[in-house]
Design a protein around this motif. Structure first.
Motif, PDB file in Angstrom:
ATOM      1  N   TYR A  62      18.511  21.982  62.379  1.00  0.00           N
ATOM      2  CA  TYR A  62      17.846  21.000  63.246  1.00  0.00           C
ATOM      3  C   TYR A  62      18.628  19.682  63.266  1.00  0.00           C
ATOM      4  N   THR A  63      19.076  19.240  62.094  1.00  0.00           N
ATOM      5  CA  THR A  63      19.807  17.978  62.008  1.00  0.00           C
ATOM      6  C   THR A  63      21.117  18.040  62.791  1.00  0.00           C
ATOM      7  N   LEU A  64      21.847  19.143  62.639  1.00  0.00           N
ATOM      8  CA  LEU A  64      23.105  19.301  63.370  1.00  0.00           C
ATOM      9  C   LEU A  64      22.860  19.369  64.878  1.00  0.00           C
ATOM     10  N   CYS A  65      21.812  20.089  65.263  1.00  0.00           N
ATOM     11  CA  CYS A  65      21.509  20.220  66.695  1.00  0.00           C
ATOM     12  C   CYS A  65      21.042  18.897  67.288  1.00  0.00           C
ATOM     13  N   SER A  66      20.423  18.058  66.469  1.00  0.00           N
ATOM     14  CA  SER A  66      19.964  16.766  66.975  1.00  0.00           C
ATOM     15  C   SER A  66      21.140  15.865  67.347  1.00  0.00           C
ATOM     16  N   LEU A  67      22.323  16.165  66.827  1.00  0.00           N
ATOM     17  CA  LEU A  67      23.513  15.384  67.150  1.00  0.00           C
ATOM     18  C   LEU A  67      24.139  15.805  68.477  1.00  0.00           C
ATOM     19  N   PHE A  68      23.863  17.073  68.879  1.00  0.00           N
ATOM     20  CA  PHE A  68      24.547  17.601  70.061  1.00  0.00           C
ATOM     21  C   PHE A  68      23.602  18.184  71.108  1.00  0.00           C
ATOM     22  N   SER A  69      22.283  18.063  70.895  1.00  0.00           N
ATOM     23  CA  SER A  69      21.328  18.656  71.830  1.00  0.00           C
ATOM     24  C   SER A  69      20.133  17.726  71.990  1.00  0.00           C
ATOM     25  N   PRO A  70      19.144  18.116  72.829  1.00  0.00           N
ATOM     26  CA  PRO A  70      17.968  17.260  73.034  1.00  0.00           C
ATOM     27  C   PRO A  70      17.082  17.090  71.801  1.00  0.00           C
ATOM     28  N   PHE A  71      17.269  17.919  70.741  1.00  0.00           N
ATOM     29  CA  PHE A  71      16.471  17.734  69.532  1.00  0.00           C
ATOM     30  C   PHE A  71      16.618  16.289  69.061  1.00  0.00           C
ATOM     31  N   LYS A  72      15.515  15.700  68.621  1.00  0.00           N
ATOM     32  CA  LYS A  72      15.619  14.318  68.144  1.00  0.00           C
ATOM     33  C   LYS A  72      14.789  14.113  66.887  1.00  0.00           C
ATOM     34  N   MET A  73      15.117  13.027  66.180  1.00  0.00           N
ATOM     35  CA  MET A  73      14.374  12.625  64.993  1.00  0.00           C
ATOM     36  C   MET A  73      13.539  11.402  65.356  1.00  0.00           C
ATOM     37  N   ASP A  74      12.325  11.625  65.867  1.00  0.00           N
ATOM     38  CA  ASP A  74      11.433  10.499  66.122  1.00  0.00           C
ATOM     39  C   ASP A  74      10.463  10.383  64.960  1.00  0.00           C
ATOM     40  N   ASN A  75       9.458   9.529  65.097  1.00  0.00           N
ATOM     41  CA  ASN A  75       8.534   9.300  63.985  1.00  0.00           C
ATOM     42  C   ASN A  75       7.806  10.580  63.588  1.00  0.00           C
ATOM     43  N   ASN A  76       7.368  11.354  64.586  1.00  0.00           N
ATOM     44  CA  ASN A  76       6.610  12.570  64.286  1.00  0.00           C
ATOM     45  C   ASN A  76       7.465  13.627  63.606  1.00  0.00           C
ATOM     46  N   THR A  77       8.658  13.870  64.124  1.00  0.00           N
ATOM     47  CA  THR A  77       9.507  14.885  63.508  1.00  0.00           C
ATOM     48  C   THR A  77       9.972  14.434  62.122  1.00  0.00           C
ATOM     49  N   LEU A  78      10.190  13.139  61.966  1.00  0.00           N
ATOM     50  CA  LEU A  78      10.580  12.620  60.654  1.00  0.00           C
ATOM     51  C   LEU A  78       9.471  12.842  59.638  1.00  0.00           C
ATOM     52  N   ILE A  79       8.227  12.606  60.047  1.00  0.00           N
ATOM     53  CA  ILE A  79       7.083  12.832  59.159  1.00  0.00           C
ATOM     54  C   ILE A  79       7.003  14.297  58.740  1.00  0.00           C
ATOM     55  N   ILE A  80       7.224  15.191  59.700  1.00  0.00           N
ATOM     56  CA  ILE A  80       7.163  16.619  59.391  1.00  0.00           C
ATOM     57  C   ILE A  80       8.234  17.005  58.374  1.00  0.00           C
ATOM     58  N   TRP A  81       9.464  16.537  58.597  1.00  0.00           N
ATOM     59  CA  TRP A  81      10.543  16.888  57.671  1.00  0.00           C
ATOM     60  C   TRP A  81      10.336  16.236  56.304  1.00  0.00           C
ATOM     61  N   ILE A  82       9.867  14.988  56.277  1.00  0.00           N
ATOM     62  CA  ILE A  82       9.601  14.325  54.987  1.00  0.00           C
ATOM     63  C   ILE A  82       8.545  15.099  54.208  1.00  0.00           C
ATOM     64  N   SER A  83       7.503  15.543  54.906  1.00  0.00           N
ATOM     65  CA  SER A  83       6.438  16.297  54.245  1.00  0.00           C
ATOM     66  C   SER A  83       6.956  17.638  53.738  1.00  0.00           C
ATOM     67  N   PHE A  84       7.680  18.341  54.577  1.00  0.00           N
ATOM     68  CA  PHE A  84       8.213  19.660  54.233  1.00  0.00           C
ATOM     69  C   PHE A  84       9.174  19.574  53.050  1.00  0.00           C
ATOM     70  N   VAL A  85      10.150  18.700  53.162  1.00  0.00           N
ATOM     71  CA  VAL A  85      11.165  18.581  52.107  1.00  0.00           C
ATOM     72  C   VAL A  85      10.604  17.880  50.875  1.00  0.00           C
ATOM     73  N   GLY A  86       9.776  16.851  51.093  1.00  0.00           N
ATOM     74  CA  GLY A  86       9.224  16.079  49.975  1.00  0.00           C
ATOM     75  C   GLY A  86       8.369  16.921  49.055  1.00  0.00           C
ATOM     76  N   TYR A  87       7.443  17.679  49.636  1.00  0.00           N
ATOM     77  CA  TYR A  87       6.615  18.541  48.785  1.00  0.00           C
ATOM     78  C   TYR A  87       7.441  19.672  48.190  1.00  0.00           C
ATOM     79  N   GLY A  88       8.473  20.106  48.920  1.00  0.00           N
ATOM     80  CA  GLY A  88       9.383  21.094  48.362  1.00  0.00           C
ATOM     81  C   GLY A  88      10.102  20.570  47.119  1.00  0.00           C
ATOM     82  N   LEU A  89      10.469  19.294  47.135  1.00  0.00           N
ATOM     83  CA  LEU A  89      11.127  18.693  45.968  1.00  0.00           C
ATOM     84  C   LEU A  89      10.190  18.629  44.762  1.00  0.00           C
ATOM     85  N   ILE A  90       8.919  18.319  45.017  1.00  0.00           N
ATOM     86  CA  ILE A  90       7.938  18.316  43.923  1.00  0.00           C
ATOM     87  C   ILE A  90       7.840  19.721  43.330  1.00  0.00           C
TER      88      ILE A  90
END
Length: 318
Positions: A62-90
């Motif tokens: 997703y991160t790589l595609c956001s550099l070259f495609s319409p995928f973007k990191m807005d507030n909502n997608t950032l929250i989703i990734w922070i939640s996904f990765v953050g709880y994964g780290l715990i």
């Protein structure tokens, strides 16, 4: 989105054997509880932390595609990734301690819950900076603004969902399958709301879970560990929040709710009567004790998961 999803599937399928070998080499194996099922004792030593694959691969793609495609990191997608990765780290920290100590203790419950709570608070503040504190009553279309009480909804949604999903991770393939099923209605909600970046995240992680399941169905060659189950719980809670389906999550995650209730009922009843309602909790172990195979538990629970997902989709779309 479709091409990126299939790329994630292929990468996970190719990466899992390598990850399994690395986890074996590091001796990051499962440690079964002494009081657990006898049939599960042979699983001791099976590599855990397999959730790393379905966390890292979709995130990188997703991160790589956001550099070259319409995928973007807005507030909502950032929250989703922070939640996904953050709880994964715990979960990773918990798994790491278990793997090193070779027992099933891990993080102290109070410390683990505190970390989950802090992350829930962080996500709430990130969310309310750009979004409303409304909730929609499923099936009615009615909207209620909770103001700062919305914080309590978010807090219990994140801490409750992460622990509920974690409880379902006791049978080969069960948690991953239920989570993949639960992602489908959120994917459709995102499409309906034209939140295509959120839909893309759902699809990428769904495909990653399919690749992971290839190695996790019975007999499992790898377990997701708390790394995976806490990440998936955080993901589902975040999706429900950004898509305004907070209450619908209870229905979509009906099997996770049932697993949690079975533990609460069992513990409460035993403390009062010193008797048990279930042969063993969470409830999937009750059915194993009744003689069900792990595959039968999977298929029946997945079927109920699909039913709850359909009901949730219907309620959330009204």
């Amino acid at each position: 989105m479709v091409l990126e999803g299939f790329a994630v599937l292929i990468i996970v399928l190719l990466a899992m054997p390598w990850l399994i070998r690395v986890l074996h080499r590091l001796k990051f194996g499962q440690t079964e509880r002494e009081e657990g099922l006898a049939s599960h004792k042979k699983k001791t030593g099976t590599p855990t932390m397999g959730g790393l694959a379905f966390i890292i691969v979709p995130l990188v793609v997703y991160t790589l595609c956001s550099l070259f495609s319409p995928f973007k990191m807005d507030n909502n997608t950032l929250i989703i990734w922070i939640s996904f990765v953050g709880y994964g780290l715990i979960g990773f920290l918990d798994d790491y301690i278990i793997a090193v100590k070779k027992d099933n203790t891990g993080l102290k419950p109070a410390i683990k819950f505190a970390m989950q709570s802090i992350l829930a608070i962080l996500v709430f503040f990130l969310y309310q900076m750009h979004n409303s504190t409304d909730i929609i009553i499923p099936g009615t279309g009615l909207t209620v603004n909770l103001g700062w009480f919305y914080f309590l909804v978010v807090f219990f949604m994140f801490t409750g969902t992460t622990n509920a999903v974690n409880l379902s991770d006791g049978v080969d393939g069960l948690c991953a399958g239920l989570s993949a099923i639960a992602l489908v209605p959120f994917f459709i909600f995102a499409l309906w709301q034209q939140m295509f970046d959120v839909a893309a995240i759902c699809f990428l992680i769904f495909m990653a879970l399919l690749g992971y399941l290839r190695y996790n169905v019975h007999p499992a060659k790898v377990f997701m560990g708390d790394t995976g189950s806490l990440a998936l719980g955080g993901l589902l809670a975040a999706l429900a929040m950004v898509l305004k389906q907070e209450l619908t999550l209870i229905v979509i995650g009906g099997v996770f709710v049932a697993e949690t209730l079975s533990v609460i009922i069992q513990v409460t009843y035993y403390k009062r009567t010193h008797k048990r309602i279930f042969l063993m909790s969470p409830v999937h172990h009750h059915f194993e004790k009744k003689g069900w195979s792990e595959w039968k538990v999977d298929t029946v629970f997945w079927a109920f998961g699909a039913l709850f997902a359909l009901i949730g989709l219907w309620l959330g779309g009204m």
